[in-house]
Design a protein around this motif. Structure first.
Motif, mmCIF file in Angstrom:
data_model
loop_
_atom_site.group_PDB
_atom_site.id
_atom_site.type_symbol
_atom_site.label_atom_id
_atom_site.label_comp_id
_atom_site.label_asym_id
_atom_site.label_seq_id
_atom_site.Cartn_x
_atom_site.Cartn_y
_atom_site.Cartn_z
ATOM 1 N N SER A 51 0.831 -1.211 0.000
ATOM 2 C CA SER A 51 0.000 0.000 0.000
ATOM 3 C C SER A 51 0.864 1.260 0.000
ATOM 4 C CB SER A 51 -0.919 0.010 1.221
ATOM 5 O OG SER A 51 -1.819 -1.074 1.169
ATOM 6 N N ALA A 52 1.932 1.237 0.793
ATOM 7 C CA ALA A 52 2.824 2.405 0.837
ATOM 8 C C ALA A 52 3.499 2.628 -0.513
ATOM 9 C CB ALA A 52 3.871 2.213 1.932
ATOM 10 N N LEU A 53 3.995 1.571 -1.118
ATOM 11 C CA LEU A 53 4.635 1.712 -2.422
ATOM 12 C C LEU A 53 3.639 2.161 -3.490
ATOM 13 C CD1 LEU A 53 7.041 -1.354 -2.404
ATOM 14 C CD2 LEU A 53 7.646 1.057 -2.152
ATOM 15 N N ALA A 54 2.417 1.662 -3.423
ATOM 16 C CA ALA A 54 1.388 2.085 -4.385
ATOM 17 C C ALA A 54 1.089 3.565 -4.225
ATOM 18 C CB ALA A 54 0.124 1.251 -4.198
ATOM 19 N N ALA A 55 1.034 4.036 -2.980
ATOM 20 C CA ALA A 55 0.771 5.460 -2.735
ATOM 21 C C ALA A 55 1.923 6.314 -3.258
ATOM 22 C CB ALA A 55 0.551 5.693 -1.246
ATOM 23 N N ILE A 56 3.149 5.854 -3.059
ATOM 24 C CA ILE A 56 4.315 6.600 -3.551
ATOM 25 C C ILE A 56 4.299 6.672 -5.071
ATOM 26 C CG2 ILE A 56 6.841 6.517 -3.760
ATOM 27 C CD1 ILE A 56 6.843 5.335 -0.886
ATOM 28 N N VAL A 57 4.028 5.562 -5.729
ATOM 29 C CA VAL A 57 3.984 5.543 -7.193
ATOM 30 C C VAL A 57 2.859 6.442 -7.694
ATOM 31 C CG1 VAL A 57 3.499 4.090 -9.208
ATOM 32 C CG2 VAL A 57 5.078 3.295 -7.436
ATOM 33 N N LYS A 58 1.705 6.370 -7.039
ATOM 34 C CA LYS A 58 0.576 7.222 -7.444
ATOM 35 C C LYS A 58 0.937 8.697 -7.294
ATOM 36 C CE LYS A 58 -4.378 7.678 -6.735
ATOM 37 N NZ LYS A 58 -5.552 7.206 -6.017
ATOM 38 N N PHE A 59 1.617 9.034 -6.204
ATOM 39 C CA PHE A 59 2.044 10.424 -5.981
ATOM 40 C C PHE A 59 3.033 10.873 -7.066
ATOM 41 C CE2 PHE A 59 5.288 13.261 -4.186
ATOM 42 C CZ PHE A 59 4.508 14.389 -3.939
ATOM 43 N N LEU A 60 4.016 10.019 -7.349
ATOM 44 C CA LEU A 60 5.018 10.379 -8.362
ATOM 45 C C LEU A 60 4.398 10.507 -9.750
ATOM 46 C CD1 LEU A 60 8.015 8.161 -7.199
ATOM 47 C CD2 LEU A 60 7.761 10.640 -6.959
ATOM 48 N N LEU A 61 3.453 9.633 -10.065
ATOM 49 C CA LEU A 61 2.778 9.746 -11.361
ATOM 50 C C LEU A 61 1.901 10.992 -11.406
ATOM 51 C CD1 LEU A 61 1.836 6.018 -12.085
ATOM 52 C CD2 LEU A 61 3.606 7.410 -13.201
ATOM 53 N N GLY A 62 1.365 11.402 -10.261
ATOM 54 C CA GLY A 62 0.555 12.619 -10.201
ATOM 55 C C GLY A 62 1.383 13.860 -10.467
ATOM 56 N N LEU A 63 2.657 13.821 -10.108
ATOM 57 C CA LEU A 63 3.548 14.964 -10.380
ATOM 58 C C LEU A 63 3.773 15.152 -11.881
ATOM 59 C CD1 LEU A 63 6.322 14.502 -7.647
ATOM 60 C CD2 LEU A 63 4.471 16.174 -7.674
ATOM 61 N N LEU A 64 3.709 14.032 -12.620
ATOM 62 C CA LEU A 64 3.926 14.119 -14.065
ATOM 63 C C LEU A 64 2.696 14.659 -14.794
ATOM 64 C CD1 LEU A 64 5.749 10.721 -14.719
ATOM 65 C CD2 LEU A 64 6.760 13.005 -14.639
ATOM 66 N N GLY A 65 1.520 14.409 -14.242
ATOM 67 C CA GLY A 65 0.290 14.747 -14.963
ATOM 68 C C GLY A 65 -0.324 15.990 -14.579
#
Length: 65
Positions: A51-65
């Motif tokens: 869950s923590a890694l998924a949240a981190i990836v989601k956050f990082l992908l949100g920075l791109l979009g």
């Protein structure tokens, strides 16, 4: 490797099988309970890490979009 006859092999297997000490019902029960507890703890740990890694990836992908 020394070859033995099938009869000798069976005798040796029986001799070794007599040395086996089976656990008591209490030992089996305690071991089973410990396996369930450890499996649950590990499942919760890996769920948290995932869950923590998924949240981190989601956050990082949100920075791109």
């Amino acid at each position: 490797m020394a070859k033995v006859s099938p009869g000798q092999f069976i005798r040796e297997v029986r001799t070794e099988a007599r040395k086996v000490v089976w656990p008591t019902m209490k030992e089996t029960r305690i071991t089973a309970i410990m396996v369930v507890i450890m499996t649950t703890i590990l499942a919760l740990f890996f769920f948290g890490v995932d869950s923590a890694l998924a949240a981190i990836v989601k956050f990082l992908l949100g920075l791109l979009g």
